[in-house]
Design an enzyme around this catalytic site. Structure first.
Site, PDB file in Angstrom:
ATOM      1  N   GLY B  35      -0.490   9.396   3.503  1.00 34.62           N
ATOM      2  CA  GLY B  35      -0.028  10.659   4.064  1.00 34.62           C
ATOM      3  C   GLY B  35      -0.813  11.835   3.524  1.00 34.62           C
ATOM      4  O   GLY B  35      -1.209  11.850   2.360  1.00 34.62           O
ATOM      5  N   ASP B 160       5.184  12.201  -3.074  1.00 35.87           N
ATOM      6  CA  ASP B 160       6.352  11.468  -3.586  1.00 35.87           C
ATOM      7  C   ASP B 160       6.422  11.490  -5.105  1.00 35.87           C
ATOM      8  O   ASP B 160       7.472  11.218  -5.676  1.00 35.87           O
ATOM      9  CB  ASP B 160       6.313  10.016  -3.096  1.00 35.87           C
ATOM     10  CG  ASP B 160       6.399   9.917  -1.588  1.00 35.87           C
ATOM     11  OD1 ASP B 160       7.061  10.792  -0.976  1.00 35.87           O
ATOM     12  OD2 ASP B 160       5.806   8.998  -1.008  1.00 35.87           O
ATOM     13  N   MET B 205      11.427  14.696   2.317  1.00 32.39           N
ATOM     14  CA  MET B 205      10.731  13.418   2.139  1.00 32.39           C
ATOM     15  C   MET B 205      11.016  12.822   0.764  1.00 32.39           C
ATOM     16  O   MET B 205      11.825  13.346   0.020  1.00 32.39           O
ATOM     17  CB  MET B 205       9.232  13.640   2.328  1.00 32.39           C
ATOM     18  CG  MET B 205       8.871  14.011   3.760  1.00 32.39           C
ATOM     19  SD  MET B 205       7.098  14.348   3.938  1.00 32.39           S
ATOM     20  CE  MET B 205       6.922  14.230   5.727  1.00 32.39           C
ATOM     21  N   GLY B 206      10.303  11.744   0.438  1.00 28.05           N
ATOM     22  CA  GLY B 206      10.411  11.193  -0.908  1.00 28.05           C
ATOM     23  C   GLY B 206      10.404   9.678  -1.019  1.00 28.05           C
ATOM     24  O   GLY B 206      10.468   9.147  -2.117  1.00 28.05           O
ATOM     25  N   ARG B 207      10.375   8.976   0.115  1.00 29.81           N
ATOM     26  CA  ARG B 207      10.311   7.517   0.117  1.00 29.81           C
ATOM     27  C   ARG B 207      11.364   6.911  -0.818  1.00 29.81           C
ATOM     28  O   ARG B 207      12.533   7.074  -0.574  1.00 29.81           O
ATOM     29  CB  ARG B 207       8.893   7.043  -0.227  1.00 29.81           C
ATOM     30  CG  ARG B 207       8.542   5.838   0.625  1.00 29.81           C
ATOM     31  CD  ARG B 207       7.067   5.644   0.788  1.00 29.81           C
ATOM     32  NE  ARG B 207       6.418   5.119  -0.399  1.00 29.81           N
ATOM     33  CZ  ARG B 207       5.144   4.740  -0.428  1.00 29.81           C
ATOM     34  NH1 ARG B 207       4.403   4.846   0.662  1.00 29.81           N
ATOM     35  NH2 ARG B 207       4.611   4.258  -1.524  1.00 29.81           N
ATOM     36  N   GLU B 262      15.159  11.646   3.240  1.00 34.31           N
ATOM     37  CA  GLU B 262      15.285  10.975   4.531  1.00 34.31           C
ATOM     38  C   GLU B 262      15.540   9.488   4.362  1.00 34.31           C
ATOM     39  O   GLU B 262      15.940   8.818   5.307  1.00 34.31           O
ATOM     40  CB  GLU B 262      14.024  11.215   5.380  1.00 34.31           C
ATOM     41  CG  GLU B 262      12.737  10.712   4.748  1.00 34.31           C
ATOM     42  CD  GLU B 262      11.479  11.140   5.513  1.00 34.31           C
ATOM     43  OE1 GLU B 262      11.558  12.071   6.327  1.00 34.31           O
ATOM     44  OE2 GLU B 262      10.420  10.532   5.283  1.00 34.31           O
TER      45      GLU B 262
END
Lengths: 418, 418
Positions: B35, B160, B205-207, B262
């Site tokens: 990303g 992240d 975000m943040g996985r 998310e």
């Protein structure tokens, strides 16, 4: 009131005389209505500062939660806010007084006028959009009918830019700047990974008018630049047309960045992606799923991986994207409303009149509220070109409102190699 | 190479000697993977500028679409980009070379090494996160096994912030700044109309790691400030707990601003709001509907009107929110990778080591890739406090990464009246 001790001067004597003869005009009441913006507090600060320096009011009061709060007696004395406090207020996004969308009944109007009489409120300034203008208009008419002295003035505010009779509305320049830059930012992401996520939808506000979505077009410098498609509320969009548009752009560039108003409707006039729409107090639909629905459609029908960005309330609250022109004009319409109230006029809205584009200059005037209340100014459809472009006429209209600092330039790698 | 004419100096003679004796080290190849971020081009500019000034490479090449493009021979010569071009590149968000998430097969690794041999590529610098570090590690090991000279270096990049062995990763400081300010902006909107829309979800975000969501907590100064709730991917969140949390905060403050990753999962480990999750090439779930699902749940179960903001790719692309510390460090890890490659080392990742917090200072070191590849650093759970707060330990860790300019202060009306 500060007095001058020790040094007696002619200036101080004149000032004292002026104050002694000035007739105080009761209280001024100010409210903030409808959706908040990044600059609505600048208008509030403009009202307070002009009312303070006029010295013409017994007090400056604010209503919390707009007319809804006032009906519950929720008023607050703003008379003593310091200049530093006003500066901090103007730099704070959102409605410091808090707002509401309460729709006034005829009973409510009478109760408000009773309240104004009780507290000797003789100037009422309401910072808001179309619905708020209607509220002011009803109060003004009813007050006039009953012989009650009330200078009721609407101060324009709406990101939707759909108030008639004014060149534009405070709030629009800042959201237009946000949307143009967000389109560039979002496109940078899509261009960074075109094979992974070729399709992007950016969902923006705008209710019934395309002014906000069209601002995305200001980001486009070359044909291949985003936005590749703009969908405004004025058009009717069929599923077939959306898919054909995406297919055409994808074949040309291998990527698609589409900007859509959250209120786009399908060919039968229904919300494009109806996820159980509710209505607000004024009967406006509350939509949530337009871009998400478009993603699902493109993904399932075309097999193209699609994502969406929905900045939501961030687009109207970002001080990092605020337009200095917008911020200044928001304060000025507030100040102008105080001056108009002091002149004895009422039942009017302050308007912005554009004097020139290079350099950009404007001044305020005012207009009768019956020309404004509950009327919407849609965007001229010839402001939109084909495939995400906007016409020179729209660029000339909108660009100066974004402020003097140009939009960023994001070169592509090939530009750097040449 | 420019030569000095007319004026002959000892300095020029020494430079000429050094250049004459310097052994050119083949070509340097650089790629951007995974990303994109607001500062990944700053790392690319750092690589190019250091490689240029070293004079040690025959050419500086870039791979388009990361390893996926290189496998198709899509390489580009970056050797001649001007200093002005590099400055423009560093100020442009997104991956100028374009990126991908292609997962390399063992065959791909061999084909890439063949390509490197064919073009005399002896340094390979890959700007990316965990997956990219694994790619570099595999290339380095396979090259060593086959006796091929290759300095393969990973340049850290991930919003992240989940790369191990480094204090933090370039990209994190800027998204952390974005999320903290977005939380404040979004809360201003909710506080402006608390009776209309009392509940707001901000999806970030943040996985698998909560670093990004936790940054929202930096926005909180007083207990009543947003965020009131933070949901990170590390926790398991039941529907019942979400509703109880919202109810508790709503009872206290009459409004709720919750920030959610998310990728939040429910108590059985499934995505909290599964809307037909797909997996990317590395098996990471692609989620779209967490905040939207939370809205629907709160609205239907509690009858509280809820909205959500999902800035999506805007949160990692916004130059208006970029951290100057992040931008500088991103360039520095790029430069350090070139120096490391020139020293002959490989199979390593550049790391950032923090020297001090006041004033903030850091330097680069490096670490063996097997300690990094495919490992994730989750956030220590004691960085989170109760109800949307973060601990002093997290503040001390994160705040300096947002850059020296403090977060904005948005006073409430009552602060201005006192």
């Amino acid at each position: 009131m500060k007095t001058c001790r020790g040094h007696f001067s002619i200036g101080a004597a004149v000032t004292a005389l002026v104050i002694a003869f000035q007739v105080k005009k009761g209280k001024l009441l100010v409210g903030q209505a409808g959706g908040a913006t990044a600059v609505i507090n600048s208008s509030l600060a403009g009202v307070i500062s002009e009312a303070q320096s006029s010295g013409a009011f017994d007090a400056i009061w604010g209503m919390r939660r707009a007319a809804e709060g006032a009906l519950q007696g929720d008023l607050v004395d703003l008379t003593g806010i310091s200049p530093a406090g006003l500066a901090a207020l103007a730099a704070t996004p959102g409605a410091a007084l808090t707002s509401s969308r309460h729709k006034l009944s005829d009973d409510d109007v009478e109760r408000l006028l009773d309240l104004f009489r009780k507290y000797d409120i003789r100037a009422f300034l309401y910072i808001g959009g179309n619905d708020s203008a209607d509220t002011v208009h009803r109060l003004a008419r009813m007050a006039a009918y009953g012989g009650q002295e009330l200078a009721a003035i609407a101060v324009p505010k709406t990101i939707d830019n759909d108030l008639p009779e004014t060149d534009h509305s405070p709030g629009y320049g800042s959201i237009a700047r946000y949307v143009a830059i967000a389109t560039m930012d979002s496109a940078q992401d899509t261009e960074s990974m075109p094979t992974m996520y070729p399709v992007k939808f950016l969902e923006v506000m705008g209710r019934d008018a395309g002014w906000v979505a069209a601002a995305a077009g200001l980001a486009k410098r070359q044909e291949e630049d985003a936005p590749h498609l703009i969908y405004t509320p004025e058009i009717r969009l069929s599923r077939e047309r959306l898919l054909a548009d995406v297919e055409r752009v994808y074949q040309m560039y291998g990527r698609v960045v589409a900007v859509t108003a959250e209120t786009v409707r399908d060919e039968s006039g229904h919300p494009f992606a109806d996820t159980g729409a509710e209505l607000d107090a004024f009967g406006h639909p509350l939509l949530r799923g337009t871009a998400a629905g478009m993603c699902r459609l493109v993904q399932s029908e075309m097999g193209l991986r699609s994502r969406f960005d929905k900045p939501g309330s961030l687009q109207r609250m970002s001080m990092a994207h605020v337009s200095p022109v917008d911020l200044t004009e928001a304060a000025e319409v507030g100040r102008a409303a105080v001056r108009l109230a002091l002149s004895g006029a009422g039942d009017r809205m302050i308007t912005i009149v554009r004097d020139s584009n290079q350099p950009y200059a404007s001044h305020t005037e005012d207009v009768e509220l019956h020309l404004v209340a509950n009327r919407q100014r849609l965007m001229p459809l010839d402001y939109l070109g084909s495939d995400g472009s906007v016409t020179d006429a729209f660029r000339e209209y909108a660009m100066p409102l974004l402020g003097p600092e140009p939009l960023p330039r994001y070169p592509r790698l090939d530009d750097l190699l040449s």
